[in-house]
Design a protein around this motif. Structure first.
Motif, mmCIF file in Angstrom:
data_model
loop_
_atom_site.group_PDB
_atom_site.id
_atom_site.type_symbol
_atom_site.label_atom_id
_atom_site.label_comp_id
_atom_site.label_asym_id
_atom_site.label_seq_id
_atom_site.Cartn_x
_atom_site.Cartn_y
_atom_site.Cartn_z
ATOM 1 N N MET A 1 13.765 -8.687 -7.212
ATOM 2 C CA MET A 1 12.299 -8.650 -7.089
ATOM 3 C C MET A 1 11.928 -8.077 -5.731
ATOM 4 N N PRO A 2 11.020 -7.094 -5.674
ATOM 5 C CA PRO A 2 10.647 -6.515 -4.387
ATOM 6 C C PRO A 2 9.963 -7.532 -3.484
ATOM 7 N N ARG A 3 10.233 -7.406 -2.173
ATOM 8 C CA ARG A 3 9.619 -8.307 -1.196
ATOM 9 C C ARG A 3 8.208 -7.816 -0.859
ATOM 10 N N MET A 4 7.404 -8.721 -0.288
ATOM 11 C CA MET A 4 6.008 -8.390 0.020
ATOM 12 C C MET A 4 5.918 -7.217 0.995
ATOM 13 N N ASN A 5 6.845 -7.137 1.960
ATOM 14 C CA ASN A 5 6.758 -6.027 2.917
ATOM 15 C C ASN A 5 7.057 -4.682 2.248
ATOM 16 N N GLU A 6 7.701 -4.716 1.059
ATOM 17 C CA GLU A 6 7.902 -3.487 0.300
ATOM 18 C C GLU A 6 6.674 -3.161 -0.552
ATOM 19 N N LEU A 7 5.979 -4.205 -1.026
ATOM 20 C CA LEU A 7 4.804 -3.999 -1.878
ATOM 21 C C LEU A 7 3.542 -3.666 -1.090
ATOM 22 N N LEU A 8 3.475 -4.099 0.162
ATOM 23 C CA LEU A 8 2.244 -3.925 0.941
ATOM 24 C C LEU A 8 1.824 -2.459 1.074
ATOM 25 N N PRO A 9 2.733 -1.524 1.403
ATOM 26 C CA PRO A 9 2.297 -0.121 1.458
ATOM 27 C C PRO A 9 1.775 0.383 0.106
ATOM 28 N N PHE A 10 2.424 -0.045 -0.977
ATOM 29 C CA PHE A 10 1.980 0.362 -2.315
ATOM 30 C C PHE A 10 0.593 -0.182 -2.627
ATOM 31 N N LEU A 11 0.372 -1.462 -2.345
ATOM 32 C CA LEU A 11 -0.924 -2.077 -2.615
ATOM 33 C C LEU A 11 -2.022 -1.435 -1.769
ATOM 34 N N THR A 12 -1.689 -1.115 -0.517
ATOM 35 C CA THR A 12 -2.644 -0.430 0.363
ATOM 36 C C THR A 12 -3.002 0.941 -0.202
ATOM 37 N N TYR A 13 -1.982 1.664 -0.666
ATOM 38 C CA TYR A 13 -2.213 2.985 -1.259
ATOM 39 C C TYR A 13 -3.138 2.875 -2.481
ATOM 40 N N CYS A 14 -2.867 1.898 -3.343
ATOM 41 C CA CYS A 14 -3.698 1.712 -4.539
ATOM 42 C C CYS A 14 -5.140 1.380 -4.170
ATOM 43 N N ALA A 15 -5.319 0.540 -3.145
ATOM 44 C CA ALA A 15 -6.672 0.186 -2.711
ATOM 45 C C ALA A 15 -7.404 1.417 -2.182
ATOM 46 N N LEU A 16 -6.707 2.250 -1.420
ATOM 47 C CA LEU A 16 -7.335 3.459 -0.881
ATOM 48 C C LEU A 16 -7.684 4.443 -1.991
ATOM 49 N N MET A 17 -6.770 4.636 -2.933
ATOM 50 C CA MET A 17 -7.037 5.576 -4.021
ATOM 51 C C MET A 17 -8.151 5.073 -4.935
ATOM 52 N N SER A 18 -8.216 3.768 -5.137
ATOM 53 C CA SER A 18 -9.259 3.205 -5.999
ATOM 54 C C SER A 18 -10.606 3.128 -5.301
ATOM 55 N N GLY A 19 -10.590 2.855 -4.013
ATOM 56 C CA GLY A 19 -11.829 2.582 -3.292
ATOM 57 C C GLY A 19 -12.522 3.771 -2.691
ATOM 58 N N THR A 20 -11.822 4.908 -2.586
ATOM 59 C CA THR A 20 -12.436 6.090 -1.979
ATOM 60 C C THR A 20 -13.170 6.910 -3.044
ATOM 61 N N PRO A 21 -14.118 7.755 -2.617
ATOM 62 C CA PRO A 21 -14.887 8.530 -3.598
ATOM 63 C C PRO A 21 -13.993 9.390 -4.482
ATOM 64 N N GLY A 22 -14.359 9.450 -5.733
ATOM 65 C CA GLY A 22 -13.640 10.247 -6.718
ATOM 66 C C GLY A 22 -14.476 10.309 -7.987
ATOM 67 N N PRO A 23 -14.004 11.031 -8.988
ATOM 68 C CA PRO A 23 -14.781 11.160 -10.232
ATOM 69 C C PRO A 23 -15.113 9.812 -10.872
ATOM 70 N N ASN A 24 -14.137 8.912 -10.948
ATOM 71 C CA ASN A 24 -14.401 7.600 -11.545
ATOM 72 C C ASN A 24 -15.527 6.884 -10.816
ATOM 73 N N ASN A 25 -15.431 6.837 -9.494
ATOM 74 C CA ASN A 25 -16.397 6.065 -8.723
ATOM 75 C C ASN A 25 -17.787 6.684 -8.734
ATOM 76 N N MET A 26 -17.869 8.013 -8.757
ATOM 77 C CA MET A 26 -19.182 8.650 -8.850
ATOM 78 C C MET A 26 -19.847 8.318 -10.188
ATOM 79 N N MET A 27 -19.052 8.325 -11.261
ATOM 80 C CA MET A 27 -19.611 7.980 -12.574
ATOM 81 C C MET A 27 -20.013 6.512 -12.628
ATOM 82 N N LEU A 28 -19.254 5.644 -11.948
ATOM 83 C CA LEU A 28 -19.598 4.221 -11.951
ATOM 84 C C LEU A 28 -20.867 3.945 -11.154
#
Length: 197
Positions: A1-28
């Motif tokens: 099972m991956p450790r939290m210090n391995e998942l943290l960069p991934f979770l940060t990346y997902c938050a940035l990709m989801s939270g920054t402006p993009g087609p999905n967010n403009m439509m929402l």
């Protein structure tokens, strides 16, 4: 099972990709402004499920197709750009009368949109090539990053719909509503062109 210090960069990346402006967010934002958060929720869930599904299949090996046939990736980007431009055009032509609000994306439409959303493809390719956890079978690792990305993405994109819902209170005037639609359409068209590069 991956450790939290391995998942943290991934979770940060997902938050940035989801939270920054993009087609999905403009439509929402546009949907939230016209329909409120509750009626936009199916689109939010569709987007989250669509991105998770795309991430899963990419992690399971779909990315190899793009390496073998680069033209396929270019064709997909072109289709996504054209679809976003069509959405922008439709948004400009939306009725501004309060008794005829524009239609919102449903669950299935929002999920299928991810197949032509260049930002969703970029996210899925990056997850598959950079963030796959070691020590798990391929299906387990693909499922983990897909579900974890969905859990991070849901509140991030919900924030855009809530923001749109708040803005919607200011749009009782048809002129303001028309201006808002034009701004959202221009933003979506600009994103389409930028993502095509």
């Amino acid at each position: 099972m991956p450790r939290m210090n391995e998942l943290l960069p991934f979770l940060t990346y997902c938050a940035l990709m989801s939270g920054t402006p993009g087609p999905n967010n403009m439509m929402l934002v546009a949907s939230g402004a016209h329909h409120g958060y509750r009626r936009t929720l199916p689109a939010i869930l569709g987007m989250v499920c669509g991105v998770a599904t795309l991430t899963f299949v990419m992690c399971m090996g779909l990315g190899a197709l793009f390496i073998a046939w680069p033209a396929l990736h270019a064709a997909l980007k072109l289709a996504g750009t054209l679809y976003m431009l069509v959405l922008a055009w439709r948004l400009v032509g939306q009725p501004v009368a309060m008794d005829r609000p524009p239609q919102t994306l449903g669950f299935v439409q929002a999920a299928l949109f991810q197949a032509v959303n260049p930002k969703s493809w970029l996210r899925a390719v990056t997850v598959a090539s950079v963030f796959m956890p070691a020590g798990l079978s391929l299906p387990a690792a693909a499922l983990l990053v897909s579900l974890a990305g969905a859990l991070v993405g849901f509140p991030c994109i919900s924030g855009w719909a809530l923001f749109g819902s708040w803005i919607g209170r200011l749009l009782s005037n048809p002129g303001r509503r028309r201006a808002f639609n034009a701004i959202m359409a221009a933003s979506l068209a600009l994103l389409a062109v930028m993502l095509m590069r």
